[in-house]
Design a protein around this motif. Sequence first.
Motif, PDB file in Angstrom:
ATOM      1  N   UNK A   8       2.286   7.553  -1.780  1.00  0.00           N
ATOM      2  CA  UNK A   8       2.013   7.286  -0.365  1.00  0.00           C
ATOM      3  C   UNK A   8       1.530   5.856  -0.152  1.00  0.00           C
ATOM      4  N   UNK A   9       0.697   5.353  -1.056  1.00  0.00           N
ATOM      5  CA  UNK A   9       0.201   3.980  -0.953  1.00  0.00           C
ATOM      6  C   UNK A   9       1.315   2.989  -1.255  1.00  0.00           C
ATOM      7  N   UNK A  10       2.118   3.274  -2.256  1.00  0.00           N
ATOM      8  CA  UNK A  10       3.234   2.394  -2.609  1.00  0.00           C
ATOM      9  C   UNK A  10       4.173   2.228  -1.418  1.00  0.00           C
ATOM     10  N   UNK A  11       4.505   3.320  -0.742  1.00  0.00           N
ATOM     11  CA  UNK A  11       5.400   3.244   0.409  1.00  0.00           C
ATOM     12  C   UNK A  11       4.801   2.383   1.519  1.00  0.00           C
ATOM     13  N   UNK A  12       3.503   2.553   1.767  1.00  0.00           N
ATOM     14  CA  UNK A  12       2.846   1.759   2.803  1.00  0.00           C
ATOM     15  C   UNK A  12       2.768   0.286   2.413  1.00  0.00           C
ATOM     16  N   UNK A  13       2.482  -0.004   1.144  1.00  0.00           N
ATOM     17  CA  UNK A  13       2.455  -1.393   0.684  1.00  0.00           C
ATOM     18  C   UNK A  13       3.835  -2.032   0.773  1.00  0.00           C
ATOM     19  N   UNK A  14       4.878  -1.257   0.482  1.00  0.00           N
ATOM     20  CA  UNK A  14       6.236  -1.784   0.619  1.00  0.00           C
ATOM     21  C   UNK A  14       6.513  -2.173   2.067  1.00  0.00           C
ATOM     22  N   UNK A  15       6.106  -1.311   2.991  1.00  0.00           N
ATOM     23  CA  UNK A  15       6.306  -1.619   4.410  1.00  0.00           C
ATOM     24  C   UNK A  15       5.474  -2.825   4.830  1.00  0.00           C
ATOM     25  N   UNK A  16       4.229  -2.873   4.353  1.00  0.00           N
ATOM     26  CA  UNK A  16       3.377  -4.005   4.702  1.00  0.00           C
ATOM     27  C   UNK A  16       3.921  -5.313   4.125  1.00  0.00           C
ATOM     28  N   UNK A  17       4.517  -5.249   2.933  1.00  0.00           N
ATOM     29  CA  UNK A  17       5.109  -6.448   2.336  1.00  0.00           C
ATOM     30  C   UNK A  17       6.242  -6.981   3.208  1.00  0.00           C
ATOM     31  N   UNK A  18       7.034  -6.085   3.748  1.00  0.00           N
ATOM     32  CA  UNK A  18       8.119  -6.499   4.649  1.00  0.00           C
ATOM     33  C   UNK A  18       7.537  -7.199   5.878  1.00  0.00           C
ATOM     34  N   UNK A  19       6.449  -6.646   6.407  1.00  0.00           N
ATOM     35  CA  UNK A  19       5.801  -7.256   7.570  1.00  0.00           C
ATOM     36  C   UNK A  19       5.243  -8.630   7.226  1.00  0.00           C
ATOM     37  N   UNK A  20       4.501  -8.715   6.120  1.00  0.00           N
ATOM     38  CA  UNK A  20       3.875  -9.987   5.727  1.00  0.00           C
ATOM     39  C   UNK A  20       4.921 -11.077   5.546  1.00  0.00           C
ATOM     40  N   UNK A  21       6.057 -10.711   4.993  1.00  0.00           N
ATOM     41  CA  UNK A  21       7.101 -11.700   4.694  1.00  0.00           C
ATOM     42  C   UNK A  21       8.100 -11.891   5.836  1.00  0.00           C
ATOM     43  N   UNK A  22       7.856 -11.245   6.964  1.00  0.00           N
ATOM     44  CA  UNK A  22       8.799 -11.312   8.073  1.00  0.00           C
ATOM     45  C   UNK A  22       8.668 -12.619   8.852  1.00  0.00           C
TER      46      UNK A  22
END
Length: 394
Positions: A8-22
């Motif tokens: 669950x944390x990995x999935x959220x971090x993956x999504x947050x990484x997309x946001x940070x790098x957007x």
Amino acid sequence: MKNYPADNVKSLLDTMAVIVESPENSKRQEKWNRSILKGTYKKDRSPNINSIPCTLFLGPTYWNKKTGMDIGRYYTDPDYYLENYLKNSIDHFIRFDDDSFFTKTIPIQLGVGFESELLGVKVQYLADKDPWVDMSGGRVESMQDIDKLPYFEFFNNTHMKFVHRFYRRIGDSINDYNDFKVGFPDWFRGPFPLALELRGWENLLVDTVENEDLVHSLMKYITGFRIEWCRCREKFTGEHSTMRLGNDEINYPIVSAHIYEKFVLPYEMELFRFGNRISYWHSCGNITQIAEIIGKIPQIDLIQISPFTNLAKIVEIFKERATAFQIWLHPVDDVLFASKEKMRSTLRRIYDDCSEMGVADFCLVSGHIQPMMQLVEQEPKIKEWLHQVRAVFN
């Protein structure tokens, strides 16, 4: 072999990484970089009043109403904190068009009770409300009681043991996944609000007339505790401590100019000398009548101007200094219960006043948004306010 976070944390971090790098996140961050994010901004940029950053402040009670987040558990359970911080941040970024941006550092912010618990003040954590801090006093009844307050201990202080466990647990859960890190908590609240908690509001205000030595001794204790705490934090994290002063309890006329100058300013000056600047001076109250005394602090990077404080007075005192202005709207009168016309007229007045005074070094904050109505009604009001900000300032 490197361990990955829970699914669950990995999935959220993956999504947050997309946001940070957007590109959108980069655009938001650059807007701050062009304006007031850095204390040296006046030396290296030309401000533009038509590119003013805006922050939507959604408090824990908002997320409790929206998602059912247990606020008390959020501040006391590191796994729960991490999951909900990520969920809320992702939802904020996707749903609302303000200028909040995110990085790959997960901040730990333990609420209004953080500093209070370090000093032994009782804090109660509630499921659907912000932490309740015992303001009745009782910890300090006499000068001798100051000697009985907690000694400074960065690792062995009772609350610091909890803080370190909290920090380590989140760090272990992230485990440097996709370069994410965890940020260690930092001190926010000024010494006077904490003195009020330890002694009690009425008692301390009476003491400023009848027992001045006790007030000074208590303020000296709190200030010294903070300085030593910040020194150890610097050694522990390798980061320079920023001296912020969260002073919501400093509100005229409850705190007069005399009280502020005699019993507060000397200790805020000690913190200034330790940090070589005050990075942020904050009060949601009225500071108009004490602003000139606050201005005796040689360097304040950012000062809050609440809806109860006179904008022109603060600008008059700080305009020629390397100080930026954080202008807060009233979350009820100017946002949630305001018509489109009222929203626009309030924002236009700020725009016109700042233009007339030659001020472009400021940002806007919605005020602390809490659930005042059904979210199905509240969210459109928030989005309309953000739309009006863009219409006036972009």
